[in-house]
Design an enzyme around this catalytic site. Sequence first.
Site, PDB file in Angstrom:
ATOM      1  CG  HIS A 222      40.582  47.986  46.752  1.00 32.26           C
ATOM      2  ND1 HIS A 222      40.869  46.868  47.485  1.00 32.26           N
ATOM      3  CD2 HIS A 222      41.784  48.378  46.209  1.00 32.26           C
ATOM      4  CE1 HIS A 222      42.174  46.585  47.386  1.00 32.26           C
ATOM      5  NE2 HIS A 222      42.748  47.496  46.625  1.00 32.26           N
ATOM      6  CG  HIS A 262      37.160  38.513  47.261  1.00 36.00           C
ATOM      7  ND1 HIS A 262      38.076  38.104  46.332  1.00 36.00           N
ATOM      8  CD2 HIS A 262      37.774  39.430  48.043  1.00 36.00           C
ATOM      9  CE1 HIS A 262      39.217  38.736  46.548  1.00 36.00           C
ATOM     10  NE2 HIS A 262      39.069  39.545  47.574  1.00 36.00           N
ATOM     11  CG  ASP A 313      37.244  45.494  53.320  1.00 41.36           C
ATOM     12  OD1 ASP A 313      38.232  45.991  53.875  1.00 41.36           O
ATOM     13  OD2 ASP A 313      37.199  45.250  52.102  1.00 41.36           O
TER      14      ASP A 313
END
Length: 378
Positions: A222, A262, A313
């Site tokens: 995450h 994802h 990210d």
Amino acid sequence: MSTAVAGRGLEGIVAANSGICWIDGEAGILSYRGIDIHELAVHSTFEETTYLLWNGRLPSEAELTEFTAQLAKSRVLDPAIITLLKSFPATATPMEVLRTAVSALSMYDADEKDNLHDANVRKSFRLTSQVGMIVAIYDRLRKGLNVVEPDPALNHAANFLWMLNGEKPSETASKTLDVALILHADHELNASTFAARVIAATLSDIHSAVTGAIGALKGPLHGGANEAVMRLLFEIDKQGADPVAFVSAMLAAKKKISGFGHRVYKTEDPRATHLRSMSEQLSKDSGVTRWYDWSRQIELYVNAQKGLNANVDFYSASTYTTLGIDVDLFTPIFAVSRIAGWAAHVIEQLDDNRLIRPRAEYIGPAYPAPYVAVEERG
Ligand code: COA
């Protein structure tokens, strides 16, 4: 009652009604309260976006002024929290510190025992302001630097950089961080937000929910992925390796590349689009080009080889590094933004609450299994 097994990791399961965030993973659309993230990234501010998440609509000018002032006024930490921050061992990571300090905040919050809507909004203001303060103050304390007092004239992003660095940030730095905070502010039922809602639904309190959410965000699958991306780039630098060859060897060894893939997006993560262009611009402005250049090479290669897209990210790593931010602050900065979404979801959950308690498909020994006395066990 049916006990059909959900997809592993609850893939594809719709677990709540929510009016906060809508994602179309096939089309690569993300929206807060129906407004496209691209519009918000270009035109909004973190303060306005937070108002939108909490209130369901954009504020009037007067409402935004009042909301911004309320957030600035909430930049007050009880001295006991500063004492607590000073007490942690040198090995403590900023994410561990944030998790523990947020848990402690409830003991100094005047509304601690009040779980009604208005109290949760008041607590959300304080939490939103204080998460940023804790991250900045702890970083200075661990470096033996003085605590910088918040500046009410600065917005959330600029005040964070001011309290972190002890100098007024450039326009570019505050704008870049402000956009990054907008992009990270909410993302439907991601793991940390789901954790927050599960905790809130027991009629526990918002501090417990946010503490649990921070624990979930910390993991490398995450929010922790942004730190892992930068550590990968640093390792490439240290070894003087070719970025593509390095990543190619990782894929051959069946290792995952942080910052890719994802659960929901099957195409480009719309947040990555903005982070990529900010990273590129900062790299040109600063003359430090390798982090962006290597990221881009890796992105093109991983996409071609595995069909995987960069997620939120991936380019936040090179963006934050080019802004001069330490790697172990990347995930805490995710929390400096995501607190807005966690608060919105906790408030929404408690406004129409029902305990969240799913079932498990039992795959253990068949019932009734015999109880064998200890002296008779082989
Ligand atoms: N690098 C290499 N392969 C990846 C990958 C990555 N980052 N992400 C997914 N894959 C591959 C898996 O190995 C798997 O391949 P297989 O079917 O041959 O075994 C397939 O793609 C599906 O991946 P899976 O892990 O089952 O998807 P998921 O929906 O459970 O996980 C993530 C989603 C985000 C956890 C996953 O993509 C990942 O671990 N990414 C890296 C961590 C990261 O960046 N997290 C931040 C998310 S915003």
